[in-house]
Design a protein around this motif. Structure first.
Motif, PDB file in Angstrom:
ATOM      1  N   SER A  78      -4.576   9.612   3.331  1.00 18.97           N
ATOM      2  CA  SER A  78      -4.722   7.813   3.688  1.00 18.97           C
ATOM      3  C   SER A  78      -4.436   7.332   2.336  1.00 18.97           C
ATOM      4  O   SER A  78      -5.306   7.717   1.480  1.00 18.97           O
ATOM      5  CB  SER A  78      -5.937   7.368   4.460  1.00 18.97           C
ATOM      6  OG  SER A  78      -5.955   8.099   5.677  1.00 18.97           O
ATOM      7  N   GLN A  80      -4.873   3.614   0.680  1.00 19.81           N
ATOM      8  CA  GLN A  80      -5.155   2.315   0.968  1.00 19.81           C
ATOM      9  C   GLN A  80      -5.125   1.341  -0.288  1.00 19.81           C
ATOM     10  O   GLN A  80      -5.568   1.483  -1.438  1.00 19.81           O
ATOM     11  CB  GLN A  80      -6.582   2.294   1.613  1.00 19.81           C
ATOM     12  CG  GLN A  80      -7.195   1.030   2.245  1.00 19.81           C
ATOM     13  CD  GLN A  80      -8.502   1.150   2.732  1.00 19.81           C
ATOM     14  OE1 GLN A  80      -9.542   0.888   1.837  1.00 19.81           O
ATOM     15  NE2 GLN A  80      -8.545   1.381   3.807  1.00 19.81           N
ATOM     16  N   ASN A 128      -3.709  -2.684   3.485  1.00 20.22           N
ATOM     17  CA  ASN A 128      -2.708  -1.960   3.864  1.00 20.22           C
ATOM     18  C   ASN A 128      -3.134  -0.375   4.024  1.00 20.22           C
ATOM     19  O   ASN A 128      -3.802  -0.138   2.924  1.00 20.22           O
ATOM     20  CB  ASN A 128      -1.206  -1.910   3.424  1.00 20.22           C
ATOM     21  CG  ASN A 128      -0.708  -3.329   3.542  1.00 20.22           C
ATOM     22  OD1 ASN A 128      -0.287  -3.857   4.493  1.00 20.22           O
ATOM     23  ND2 ASN A 128      -0.870  -3.976   2.353  1.00 20.22           N
ATOM     24  N   THR A 129      -3.126   0.354   4.905  1.00 17.74           N
ATOM     25  CA  THR A 129      -3.287   1.830   4.741  1.00 17.74           C
ATOM     26  C   THR A 129      -2.301   2.531   5.278  1.00 17.74           C
ATOM     27  O   THR A 129      -1.824   2.325   6.572  1.00 17.74           O
ATOM     28  CB  THR A 129      -4.705   2.030   5.779  1.00 17.74           C
ATOM     29  OG1 THR A 129      -5.767   1.331   5.148  1.00 17.74           O
ATOM     30  CG2 THR A 129      -5.103   3.755   5.631  1.00 17.74           C
ATOM     31  N   THR A 131      -1.084   5.973   6.494  1.00 18.18           N
ATOM     32  CA  THR A 131      -1.641   7.443   6.699  1.00 18.18           C
ATOM     33  C   THR A 131      -0.710   8.284   7.146  1.00 18.18           C
ATOM     34  O   THR A 131       0.261   8.202   7.980  1.00 18.18           O
ATOM     35  CB  THR A 131      -2.694   7.353   7.839  1.00 18.18           C
ATOM     36  OG1 THR A 131      -3.743   6.379   7.576  1.00 18.18           O
ATOM     37  CG2 THR A 131      -3.470   8.694   8.232  1.00 18.18           C
TER      38      THR A 131
END
Lengths: 172, 118
Positions: A78, A80, A128-129, A131
């Protein structure tokens, strides 16, 4: 049961080399070599660059958090940012890898090509992430699978990075 | 990124060493801009020392290719490592760039064109 490695970097491309090294170490830890090792480093590098350019809008006073979670079965990465606006999916995601001479926009399609699952979410409290999940037991080094990128509006990138919009599926 | 420049026979060869990403892209672009300003329009980019390229690096190469075309020049690539070559194929940029397996073949492609011009 999974292991976790978390690192917080200044939002600055000078730290790409550190991000690269970290991804390389994770690749060694989980036994990725050859193409899978390269693809993991590439995907993390793309994610960090995307977070800097489009999430944090080149603001070096922000940070980018990179989280690796891995077990025998999967690796989840992830990334971020601290963006105050969602990454413009229209610009960044609605691209395919067959866009010939465009100068930008290949980052997320490249990630989508190599990861088994990619999701991009925006939370105004966080940023915003991005993944990406890779099935460790599967053949993630193959270029022949159908990949999916999920974005907040429900669209996703499918095979070869092309966008599928559920609302227009079946229409010509 | 380390850039070594050799000019011979009407073209300049740039040997690149390191990663071609957002960090090194501007350095390469500035270097090529300098060459174009000096009137060098034919360029071989020898990527033998490039072990990693991402979308920023690819975008920079496309941008440089466009700059070279504007001055009616020609840019070719050679000596791509296996994974770098794969990235070019996945992104279909292998259809846009002239890519040669070796620096000698890249140089010969210029020699052939120059001979045809006379």
């Amino acid at each position: 049961m999974s292991d976790t490695i978390k690192a917080v970097f200044p939002s600055d491309p000078k730290f790409l080399e550190c991000v690269h090294s970290l991804a390389e170490q994770v690749a060694s830890l989980i036994g990725f070599d050859g193409r899978r090792r390269y693809n993991l480093i590439l995907a993390v590098s793309e994610g960090f660059t995307n977070a800097y350019l489009h999430g944090n809008q080149r603001h070096c006073d922000r940070s980018i958090t990179v989280l690796f979670e891995f077990s025998e079965d999967f690796l989840r990465v992830s990334i971020q940012d601290e963006g105050i606006l969602p990454i413009d999916n229209k610009v960044e995601i609605h691209r395919s890898l067959t866009m010939s001479e465009a100068i930008s926009g290949r980052g997320l399609p490249l990630i989508a090509r190599f990861a088994d699952r990619v999701a991009l979410r925006y939370d105004p409290e966080v940023g915003n992430t991005l993944t990406m999940t890779v099935n460790i037991s599967g053949d993630s080094g193959s270029n022949d699978k159908i990949h999916k990128v999920e974005v907040a509006d429900g669209n996703h990138i499918g095979d070869n990075g092309r966008v599928h919009d559920p609302s227009t599926e079946g229409k010509t | 990124m380390e850039i070594t420049s050799v000019t011979t026979g009407g073209f300049t060869t740039l040997q690149l060493k390191g990663r071609l990403d957002l960090n090194s892209s501007s350095q390469l672009k500035e270097h090529i801009k300098g060459l174009l300003k000096q009137g060098t329009a034919n360029v071989i980019l020898d990527l033998c020392g490039v072990d990693f390229i991402n979308s920023s690096g690819l975008g920079t190469l496309v941008s440089i290719l466009k700059d070279v075309r504007i001055v009616k020049g020609r840019m070719v690539l050679c000596n791509l490592a296996q994974y770098v070559q794969e990235i070019f194929e996945v992104t279909q940029l292998s259809h846009i760039f002239d890519i040669y397996p070796t620096a000698e073949e890249a140089a010969a492609s210029f020699a052939g064109r120059m001979a045809n011009a006379y």
